[in-house]
Design an enzyme around this catalytic site. Structure first.
Site, PDB file in Angstrom:
ATOM      1  N   ARG A  97      -7.114  11.356  -6.114  1.00 16.28           N
ATOM      2  CA  ARG A  97      -8.302  10.517  -5.969  1.00 16.28           C
ATOM      3  C   ARG A  97      -9.573  11.304  -5.695  1.00 16.28           C
ATOM      4  O   ARG A  97     -10.677  10.768  -5.791  1.00 16.28           O
ATOM      5  CB  ARG A  97      -8.081   9.535  -4.799  1.00 16.28           C
ATOM      6  CG  ARG A  97      -7.245   8.326  -5.144  1.00 16.28           C
ATOM      7  CD  ARG A  97      -8.090   7.149  -5.606  1.00 16.28           C
ATOM      8  NE  ARG A  97      -8.968   6.663  -4.534  1.00 16.28           N
ATOM      9  CZ  ARG A  97     -10.267   6.883  -4.477  1.00 16.28           C
ATOM     10  NH1 ARG A  97     -10.863   7.567  -5.408  1.00 16.28           N
ATOM     11  NH2 ARG A  97     -10.994   6.405  -3.482  1.00 16.28           N
ATOM     12  N   TYR A 154     -14.935 -12.362   0.345  1.00 20.13           N
ATOM     13  CA  TYR A 154     -15.645 -11.123   0.008  1.00 20.13           C
ATOM     14  C   TYR A 154     -16.928 -11.405  -0.766  1.00 20.13           C
ATOM     15  O   TYR A 154     -17.963 -10.773  -0.538  1.00 20.13           O
ATOM     16  CB  TYR A 154     -14.741 -10.210  -0.824  1.00 20.13           C
ATOM     17  CG  TYR A 154     -13.696  -9.485  -0.024  1.00 20.13           C
ATOM     18  CD1 TYR A 154     -14.041  -8.428   0.816  1.00 20.13           C
ATOM     19  CD2 TYR A 154     -12.356  -9.832  -0.114  1.00 20.13           C
ATOM     20  CE1 TYR A 154     -13.078  -7.746   1.558  1.00 20.13           C
ATOM     21  CE2 TYR A 154     -11.380  -9.161   0.618  1.00 20.13           C
ATOM     22  CZ  TYR A 154     -11.747  -8.113   1.449  1.00 20.13           C
ATOM     23  OH  TYR A 154     -10.797  -7.455   2.179  1.00 20.13           O
ATOM     24  N   ASP A 167      -6.885  -3.144  -7.379  1.00 17.51           N
ATOM     25  CA  ASP A 167      -7.538  -3.741  -6.216  1.00 17.51           C
ATOM     26  C   ASP A 167      -7.813  -5.209  -6.512  1.00 17.51           C
ATOM     27  O   ASP A 167      -8.088  -5.578  -7.663  1.00 17.51           O
ATOM     28  CB  ASP A 167      -8.851  -3.023  -5.897  1.00 17.51           C
ATOM     29  CG  ASP A 167      -9.387  -3.407  -4.524  1.00 17.51           C
ATOM     30  OD1 ASP A 167      -8.945  -2.808  -3.528  1.00 17.51           O
ATOM     31  OD2 ASP A 167     -10.223  -4.333  -4.450  1.00 17.51           O
ATOM     32  N   ARG A 215      -3.439   6.502   0.874  1.00 13.56           N
ATOM     33  CA  ARG A 215      -4.022   7.745   1.381  1.00 13.56           C
ATOM     34  C   ARG A 215      -3.124   8.505   2.344  1.00 13.56           C
ATOM     35  O   ARG A 215      -3.415   9.652   2.696  1.00 13.56           O
ATOM     36  CB  ARG A 215      -5.365   7.436   2.053  1.00 13.56           C
ATOM     37  CG  ARG A 215      -6.487   7.127   1.073  1.00 13.56           C
ATOM     38  CD  ARG A 215      -7.764   6.745   1.795  1.00 13.56           C
ATOM     39  NE  ARG A 215      -7.659   5.437   2.428  1.00 13.56           N
ATOM     40  CZ  ARG A 215      -8.505   4.960   3.328  1.00 13.56           C
ATOM     41  NH1 ARG A 215      -9.512   5.713   3.747  1.00 13.56           N
ATOM     42  NH2 ARG A 215      -8.351   3.759   3.831  1.00 13.56           N
ATOM     43  N   ARG A 244       0.822  -1.207   0.000  1.00 12.10           N
ATOM     44  CA  ARG A 244       0.000   0.000   0.000  1.00 12.10           C
ATOM     45  C   ARG A 244       0.864   1.268   0.000  1.00 12.10           C
ATOM     46  O   ARG A 244       0.515   2.275   0.631  1.00 12.10           O
ATOM     47  CB  ARG A 244      -0.949   0.011   1.200  1.00 12.10           C
ATOM     48  CG  ARG A 244      -2.414  -0.068   0.769  1.00 12.10           C
ATOM     49  CD  ARG A 244      -3.354   0.026   1.963  1.00 12.10           C
ATOM     50  NE  ARG A 244      -3.950  -1.256   2.244  1.00 12.10           N
ATOM     51  CZ  ARG A 244      -4.208  -1.713   3.458  1.00 12.10           C
ATOM     52  NH1 ARG A 244      -3.896  -1.011   4.521  1.00 12.10           N
ATOM     53  NH2 ARG A 244      -4.769  -2.890   3.625  1.00 12.10           N
TER      54      ARG A 244
END
Length: 388
Positions: free
Chosen positions: A71, A185, A107, A62, A58
């Site tokens: 973004r 998921y 992703d 962010r 990552r």
């Protein structure tokens, strides 16, 4: 169809499909700038390096103000579908830090999307599947896994664009989620602390579970091969939810598919005339299966921060490279303490067959300066370690 059917029709279909893949894939891997820093790749292949290479899971995230700015105008999966945006986000951490590898911004859930499931990213909550898989008949809703590569052309475009714009600075890593993690998921409908619904399938619907895991494996193999054809120079498979399975369930429902992905990707790369790339398996909280993971056909085994490096090396032997495994929260410490923690980590792992990383991804509230301190400490201490 990968199981070697004796029927001539099946064989001819496979040959035809492979020829189509060759026509589609081969030109994409040509004409990239010469690689200037191959330290990460040499460590992954088990070769000696002058210092320990480092990258962060990552690392495009962010915690970077420029990431948040890029973004801001798009929702998450719209960003994932924009090769230009993915390229920019992938390159941002390289402009700040002397990292030894880039990992494409994407992703793991683009694969369920390509199989026909709706996935949204809900701010403050994470991924959401409005219509998760509930019954065995729901598997009929999924698209043919062979169609995944055509659905995910935007990922391949992002990889090719990024590889060009990296200009050979460092290698580019492609990735995907492992079958069990994707299955969780698709059944849970999002994140879960227990994975109870997905595990219910394993106990109550074992045949349907294996069917879903095979579908996902059949989708992942051409997807990962396509990433290499597009320019990826290494691949990481994320088994992020390994820790929700004990040794028995892991051996039954995760490990066989992890092995199958590696075996089939390597075979398909060879069939397509593409050079082999090192493959990394990262099974978070899968410490109970380290020996099995080391023999699963991957050149690198990633470790989370709950595993002692020296004990991990004893358990896996010297035939694989290890990657990891500083606690991400250690980056909340002072820069001085980060340096001390890195030095201890490097001493424990040893100078060779090792790639430095965190034990999981960077968190959004981390200070970029502390990420830089981590990267610099790895380079500095690993050079000193070799001198001594």
């Amino acid at each position: 169809m990968e199981q070697g059917s004796k029927m001539s029709l099946g064989r001819n279909f496979r040959i035809s499909r492979l020829s189509e893949e060759r026509k589609f894939l081969m030109p994409r891997s040509q004409g990239f700038p010469e690689l200037k820093n191959d330290t990460f790749l040499r460590a992954a292949w088990g070769e000696d390096t002058d210092y320990t290479p480092v990258w962060c899971m990552r690392q495009a995230g962010r915690y970077l103000p420029e990431f948040r700015e890029t973004r801001a105008a798009q929702d998450f999966f719209s960003t994932c579908r924009s090769p230009e945006a993915c390229c920019e986000l992938t390159l941002q951490p390289l402009r700040r830090f002397p990292l030894d590898a880039a990992i494409i911004f994407s992703d793991i859930l683009v694969v369920p999307q390509a199989l026909g499931m709706e996935v949204t990213m809900v701010p403050g909550k994470g991924p959401s599947f409005p219509e998760p898989l509930r019954e065995e008949r729901d598997l009929e809703r999924l698209r043919d896994p062979a169609s995944v590569t055509s659905e995910l052309g935007y990922v391949f475009q992002a990889i090719t664009l990024t590889r060009q714009r990296l200009a050979g600075r460092v290698p580019l890593i492609g990735f995907a989620g492992a079958p069990w993690t994707l299955m969780t998921y698709m059944i849970e409908g999002g994140s879960s602390s227990t994975m109870a619904q997905a595990k219910r399938w394993l106990y109550q619907k074992p045949q349907a579970s294996h069917q879903l895991l095979r579908i996902l494996t059949d989708a992942l193999v051409p997807y990962l091969v396509g990433q290499v054809a597009a320019g990826a120079q290494a691949l990481q498979l994320f088994e992020s939810h390994a820790g929700h399975l004990g040794p028995q369930l892991f051996s039954q429902f995760a490990l066989p598919y992890i092995r199958d992905v590696s075996k089939r990707v390597k075979a398909r790369l060879q069939q397509a005339g593409l050079a082999p790339v090192p493959m990394i398996i990262f099974a978070k909280d899968g410490h109970f299966a380290l020996e099995e993971l080391a023999q699963a056909g991957y050149e690198v085994v990633g470790l989370d921060w709950t595993v002692a490096p020296e004990k991990a090396r004893e358990r896996v032997g010297k035939t694989v490279t290890l990657q990891g495994n500083l606690d991400p929260c250690a980056l909340y410490a002072s820069e001085e303490e980060i340096g001390q923690l890195v030095q201890q980590m490097l001493d424990d792992f040893g100078p060779q067959r090792y790639i430095a990383n965190l034990g999981h991804g960077l968190y959004p509230d981390m200070d970029p300066e502390h990420v830089g301190a981590f990267v610099d400490a790895v380079h500095r201490h690993s050079r000193l370690l070799r001198q001594n």
